[in-house]
Design an enzyme around this catalytic site. Structure first.
Site, mmCIF file in Angstrom:
data_model
loop_
_atom_site.group_PDB
_atom_site.id
_atom_site.type_symbol
_atom_site.label_atom_id
_atom_site.label_comp_id
_atom_site.label_asym_id
_atom_site.label_seq_id
_atom_site.Cartn_x
_atom_site.Cartn_y
_atom_site.Cartn_z
ATOM 1 N N ARG A 10 0.992 -1.214 -0.446
ATOM 2 C CA ARG A 10 -0.019 -0.071 -0.194
ATOM 3 C C ARG A 10 1.055 0.926 -0.283
ATOM 4 O O ARG A 10 0.397 1.763 -0.744
ATOM 5 C CB ARG A 10 -1.331 0.494 1.124
ATOM 6 N N GLU A 58 -18.383 4.725 -1.396
ATOM 7 C CA GLU A 58 -17.342 4.083 -2.304
ATOM 8 C C GLU A 58 -18.024 4.284 -3.472
ATOM 9 O O GLU A 58 -17.679 4.008 -4.823
ATOM 10 C CB GLU A 58 -17.205 2.409 -1.610
ATOM 11 N N PHE A 83 -14.722 -2.812 0.131
ATOM 12 C CA PHE A 83 -14.853 -1.982 0.174
ATOM 13 C C PHE A 83 -15.230 -1.575 -1.320
ATOM 14 O O PHE A 83 -16.021 -1.037 -1.754
ATOM 15 C CB PHE A 83 -15.189 -0.396 0.695
ATOM 16 N N HIS A 109 -5.034 -3.550 1.893
ATOM 17 C CA HIS A 109 -5.590 -3.953 2.786
ATOM 18 C C HIS A 109 -6.475 -5.051 2.339
ATOM 19 O O HIS A 109 -8.205 -5.460 2.955
ATOM 20 C CB HIS A 109 -6.745 -2.685 3.713
ATOM 21 N N ASP A 117 -8.768 -5.662 11.867
ATOM 22 C CA ASP A 117 -9.779 -4.483 12.061
ATOM 23 C C ASP A 117 -11.272 -6.746 11.922
ATOM 24 O O ASP A 117 -11.743 -5.864 11.316
ATOM 25 C CB ASP A 117 -9.932 -4.586 10.626
ATOM 26 N N ARG A 167 -1.526 -4.540 3.364
ATOM 27 C CA ARG A 167 -1.087 -3.561 5.152
ATOM 28 C C ARG A 167 -0.550 -4.014 5.762
ATOM 29 O O ARG A 167 0.630 -3.005 6.129
ATOM 30 C CB ARG A 167 -2.207 -4.165 5.539
#
Length: 312
Positions: A10, A58, A83, A109, A117, A167
């Site tokens: 990322r 999104e 998303f 991610h 998460d 990530r």
């Protein structure tokens, strides 16, 4: 590979956007209130007039990106994979894929290495979803070098592209003079005669280490890095399967619909071969440190090694 430089892809994405932005005035970046996490904030700092924060919307962001593409701009729409591919699937399909617009989707991610998460953010289905959209290019780079090259290749390609980033910091394995990134072409990282390991994304470096452990047991494994899952390098995979007789696919994604399924599709048609698919086995992830999750789900070096040894 503890002594090898590690960089999250990322971060590579954000840096590559800033570099390309300085070269191309038509490049614009959209984000869904996640510029700090997706690292598009690097681009925003350099070119604030070409960065659009669409907020936590999104689906709308994909529509805005589609509209910008019709004006001749090259938009990179960015969010977490869950998303970008999941929540906004309908808009990606109908507003970007169907009219075959020149929109690039930067999905960060991805996979279980999102870590704490948890399952709601750990997208293990995105490759499967994006593969089904006609004309969509799907890229899953293995390290910093490859991720930067992938972003540039995506910009240069005319049409929709899905880019998958992670990530977790991963070893840099492609920092060599002869490295060349080409859409739809796999990279042979290690020659071998007993079986072929076909890997993509984060587990590629783990597969190289697993191959060394297998070598100590007298098992000679060929390792292929598939950064472009669609279009797949069918010729390379078929040739390797015929050469070694056994194939193992490894991905930080569901074993349903991802790299493993793509490889099985082509081998079933062109070179029937015994295949072992290593990935997330039809289950949701859970909260926890990324490294520990990879170990639990058998996607670390030891887990990959043990599964391949049992298979062989």
């Amino acid at each position: 590979m503890s002594d090898v430089k590690k960089i999250a892809t990322r971060d590579s994405y954000g840096n590559a956007l800033a570099e390309l932005g300085a070269e191309h005035k038509d490049l614009v970046v959209l984000d869904a209130d996640l510029a700090a996490a997706t690292k598009t904030g690097v681009f925003k700092k350099a070119f604030p007039e070409r960065h659009i924060d669409c907020g936590i919307a999104e689906c709308n962001m994909m529509g805005v990106a589609a509209g910008l593409a019709t004006t001749g701009l090259v938009p990179f729409a960015s969010s977490f994979a869950m998303f970008a591919a999941g929540r906004a699937f309908e808009q990606v399909r109908n507003s970007i894929g169907y009219p075959h617009l020149n929109v690039k989707i930067g999905a960060t991610h991805a996979g279980i290495s999102v870590g704490e998460d948890g399952a709601s953010h750990q997208c293990n289905e995105d490759i499967a979803l994006m593969r089904t959209i006609p004309g969509m290019i799907v890229i899953n780079p293995s390290d910093d070098v490859e991720a930067k090259a992938a972003v540039r290749a995506a910009y240069e390609h005319d049409g929709p592209v899905y880019l998958r980033f992670g990530r977790l910091a991963v070893p840099v394995i492609n920092d060599r003079p002869d490295y060349k990134f080409e859409l739809g072409k796999g990279v042979v990282l290690r020659e071998g005669k007993d079986l072929t390991i076909v890997a993509t994304g984060l587990p590629v470096s783990e597969c190289l280490e697993a191959a060394e452990k297998l070598a100590a047991d007298g098992i000679d494994a060929k390792v292929i890095n598939i950064h472009t899952i669609k279009p797949l390098d069918e010729d390379l995979i078929v040739a390797a399967a015929k050469e070694t007789g056994k194939v193992v696919t490894v991905e930080e994604h569901s074993v349903i619909g991802g790299l493993g399924s793509a490889v099985c599709d082509v081998l079933a048609e062109k070179a029937p071969t015994k295949v072992l698919k290593i990935g997330v086995n039809d289950t949701f992830g859970e909260s926890g440190p990324a490294v520990e999750l990879l170990k639990k789900y058998g996607l670390d070096t030891e887990g990959i090694y043990e599964k391949i040894k049992a298979f062989v």
